[in-house]
Design a protein around this motif. Structure first.
Motif, short mmCIF file in Angstrom:
data_model
loop_
_atom_site.label_atom_id
_atom_site.label_comp_id
_atom_site.label_asym_id
_atom_site.label_seq_id
_atom_site.Cartn_x
_atom_site.Cartn_y
_atom_site.Cartn_z
N SER A 1 28.91 30.91 -36.82
CA SER A 1 28.62 29.93 -36.49
C SER A 1 30.24 29.51 -37.45
CB SER A 1 27.26 28.98 -36.85
OG SER A 1 27.28 29.08 -38.12
N ARG B 1 29.06 26.57 -39.00
CA ARG B 1 28.81 26.61 -40.37
C ARG B 1 28.85 27.34 -41.91
NH1 ARG B 1 23.69 26.30 -42.26
NH2 ARG B 1 22.78 28.27 -41.24
N ALA C 1 27.33 28.50 -44.43
CA ALA C 1 26.14 29.14 -44.61
C ALA C 1 25.58 30.22 -43.50
CB ALA C 1 25.17 28.74 -45.43
N THR D 1 23.60 32.62 -40.57
CA THR D 1 22.72 33.31 -40.72
C THR D 1 23.01 34.24 -39.56
OG1 THR D 1 21.22 32.00 -39.30
CG2 THR D 1 21.56 31.74 -41.27
N ARG E 1 26.42 34.82 -38.99
CA ARG E 1 28.16 35.98 -39.41
C ARG E 1 27.31 37.18 -40.43
NH1 ARG E 1 29.56 37.89 -43.04
NH2 ARG E 1 28.52 36.74 -45.10
N PRO F 1 24.24 32.21 -33.05
CA PRO F 1 23.66 31.42 -33.28
C PRO F 1 22.73 30.93 -31.86
CG PRO F 1 25.59 30.27 -33.71
CD PRO F 1 25.76 31.37 -33.29
N THR F 2 21.50 30.67 -31.58
CA THR F 2 20.30 30.73 -30.56
C THR F 2 20.88 28.83 -30.03
OG1 THR F 2 18.80 32.24 -30.20
CG2 THR F 2 18.75 29.87 -29.35
N TYR F 3 21.83 27.89 -29.28
CA TYR F 3 21.92 27.46 -28.99
C TYR F 3 21.49 26.24 -28.01
CZ TYR F 3 25.07 26.08 -33.06
OH TYR F 3 25.70 25.50 -35.04
N HIS F 4 20.48 25.68 -28.28
CA HIS F 4 19.25 24.74 -26.91
C HIS F 4 19.59 26.21 -26.30
CE1 HIS F 4 21.96 21.37 -28.08
NE2 HIS F 4 21.37 21.68 -28.57
N GLY F 5 18.98 27.30 -26.24
CA GLY F 5 18.48 28.48 -24.65
C GLY F 5 19.73 29.54 -24.78
N THR G 1 20.54 34.85 -33.95
CA THR G 1 19.77 34.52 -35.07
C THR G 1 19.44 33.04 -33.74
OG1 THR G 1 21.68 32.84 -36.20
CG2 THR G 1 20.97 35.66 -36.94
N ALA G 2 18.00 32.65 -34.54
CA ALA G 2 17.58 31.75 -33.68
C ALA G 2 16.56 30.80 -34.84
CB ALA G 2 16.19 32.04 -32.81
N GLY H 1 13.78 28.60 -34.57
CA GLY H 1 12.25 29.49 -33.69
C GLY H 1 12.57 31.01 -32.55
N VAL H 2 11.77 30.92 -32.31
CA VAL H 2 11.90 32.21 -31.09
C VAL H 2 12.74 32.48 -30.00
CG1 VAL H 2 9.49 32.34 -32.65
CG2 VAL H 2 10.29 31.67 -30.02
N GLN H 3 13.33 32.13 -29.64
CA GLN H 3 14.43 31.92 -28.75
C GLN H 3 15.31 32.75 -28.51
OE1 GLN H 3 14.43 27.73 -27.29
NE2 GLN H 3 12.93 27.95 -25.82
N SER I 1 15.38 31.98 -38.48
CA SER I 1 16.43 32.28 -39.51
C SER I 1 16.18 31.36 -40.77
CB SER I 1 17.95 31.36 -38.51
OG SER I 1 17.28 30.45 -38.50
C1 LIG Z 1 23.10 22.67 -31.46
C2 LIG Z 1 21.59 23.59 -32.02
C3 LIG Z 1 20.97 23.74 -30.53
C4 LIG Z 1 19.94 24.78 -31.28
N1 LIG Z 1 18.87 25.68 -30.11
C5 LIG Z 1 17.63 26.35 -30.69
C6 LIG Z 1 17.20 26.73 -29.83
O1 LIG Z 1 17.60 26.20 -28.69
N2 LIG Z 1 16.56 27.50 -29.81
C7 LIG Z 1 15.93 28.17 -30.88
O2 LIG Z 1 15.38 28.52 -31.20
N3 LIG Z 1 16.98 27.67 -32.47
C8 LIG Z 1 17.79 26.55 -31.87
N4 LIG Z 1 18.71 26.19 -33.39
C9 LIG Z 1 18.64 26.29 -34.60
C10 LIG Z 1 19.67 27.81 -34.61
O3 LIG Z 1 19.57 28.81 -33.66
C11 LIG Z 1 18.99 28.39 -35.94
O4 LIG Z 1 19.40 27.73 -37.07
C12 LIG Z 1 20.62 29.60 -36.12
O5 LIG Z 1 20.09 30.40 -37.40
C13 LIG Z 1 21.60 29.00 -36.57
O6 LIG Z 1 22.52 29.98 -36.59
P1 LIG Z 1 23.94 29.75 -37.91
O7 LIG Z 1 22.68 29.73 -39.54
O8 LIG Z 1 24.51 30.85 -38.11
O9 LIG Z 1 24.35 28.65 -37.53
C14 LIG Z 1 19.07 25.25 -32.81
C15 LIG Z 1 20.41 24.86 -33.91
C16 LIG Z 1 21.55 24.20 -33.63
C17 LIG Z 1 22.32 23.19 -34.09
#
Ligand SMILES: Cc1cc2nc3c(=O)[nH]c(=O)nc-3n(C[C@H](O)[C@H](O)[C@H](O)COP(=O)(O)O)c2cc1C
Length: 200
Positions: free
Chosen positions: A10, A12, A14, A16, A18, A75-79, A113-114, A116-118, A147
């Motif tokens: 992402s 970010r 840090a 996860t 990556r 990363p998982t963003y909004h599913g 990475t997520a 939650g569990v999505q 994560s």
């Molecule tokens: C805009 C946004 C939307 C997200 N949507 C979800 C989601 O739908 N489901 C989930 O499990 N986590 C969600 N997350 C959490 C991220 O998936 C989680 O923090 C992830 O590890 C981030 O990856 P990164 O460390 O590489 O930035 C969301 C985070 C952000 C910032």
């Protein structure tokens, strides 16, 4: 030796996703040359066909074109997958007119990475894109749940079991890449010959 390119993370520091990508590439490194392309470093503008093609996008496309296999990690963003990761994939339209086009005959390992569990939803979203780009998604995938507790605050992986699974995925991508190099195709019949993580 196959070339495996890792693409993802992402914006970010840090990140996860990556960090997970790096661990998967570590698993590939025993049998492949590896390189990680972090979207934060790629300096890609949002894709549009209406301006000249930036050098960063050309370099990304050329690097992907010349590799034998990929590992993607979003990363998982909004599913689904994040916008920055999808934007990097959108630039691969530059491979549309290459011969062969897009990701033809390239296996792709998928990691997400997520919070939650999505994570599997992001993996599934990536699989749609692999197919659209004519690549081969590797059946072994790794959605990393929660994560926030699987990685430390600096984004380093803190779970040995997840680490082992990510490295196994990396090794499996190399096995698939070696099959494509040898036979131009990939199936599980020759798993023993090419060093399967799943066949062991
Ligand atoms: C805009 C946004 C939307 C997200 N949507 C979800 C989601 O739908 N489901 C989930 O499990 N986590 C969600 N997350 C959490 C991220 O998936 C989680 O923090 C992830 O590890 C981030 O990856 P990164 O460390 O590489 O930035 C969301 C985070 C952000 C910032």
């Amino acid at each position: 030796m196959p070339d495996v390119i890792g693409l993802g993370g992402s914006l970010r520091a840090a990140s996860t996703s990556r960090a997970a990508l790096q661990v998967a590439l570590d698993g590939a490194a025993a049998g492949a040359a590896t390189r990680l392309l972090w979207v934060r470093d790629l300096d890609l503008p949002l894709y549009t066909a209406e301006h000249s093609i930036p050098r960063s996008a050309r370099e990304l496309a050329d690097t992907v074109y010349s590799c034998d296999a990929m590992i993607w990690s979003s990363p998982t963003y909004h599913g689904s997958i994040s916008g920055s990761f999808k934007n990097a994939l959108d630039w691969l339209i530059l491979l549309a007119e290459r011969d062969p086009p897009y990701l033809t005959n390239k296996p792709v390992g998928l990691v997400a990475t997520a919070g939650g569990v999505q994570g599997l939803q992001a993996v599934n979203s990536m699989e749609f894109v692999v197919r659209a780009l004519r690549g081969w998604s590797v059946p072994l995938v790794q959605p990393v749940a929660q994560s926030w507790q699987t990685f430390d605050p600096d984004g380093r992986l803190a779970d040995d079991m997840i680490g082992a699974q990510l490295r196994e995925l990396g090794a499996e991508v190399v096995r698939a890449a070696r099959q494509f190099q040898a036979h131009g195709t990939c199936d599980y019949a020759d798993a023993a010959q090419f060093g399967s993580a799943v066949g062991d």
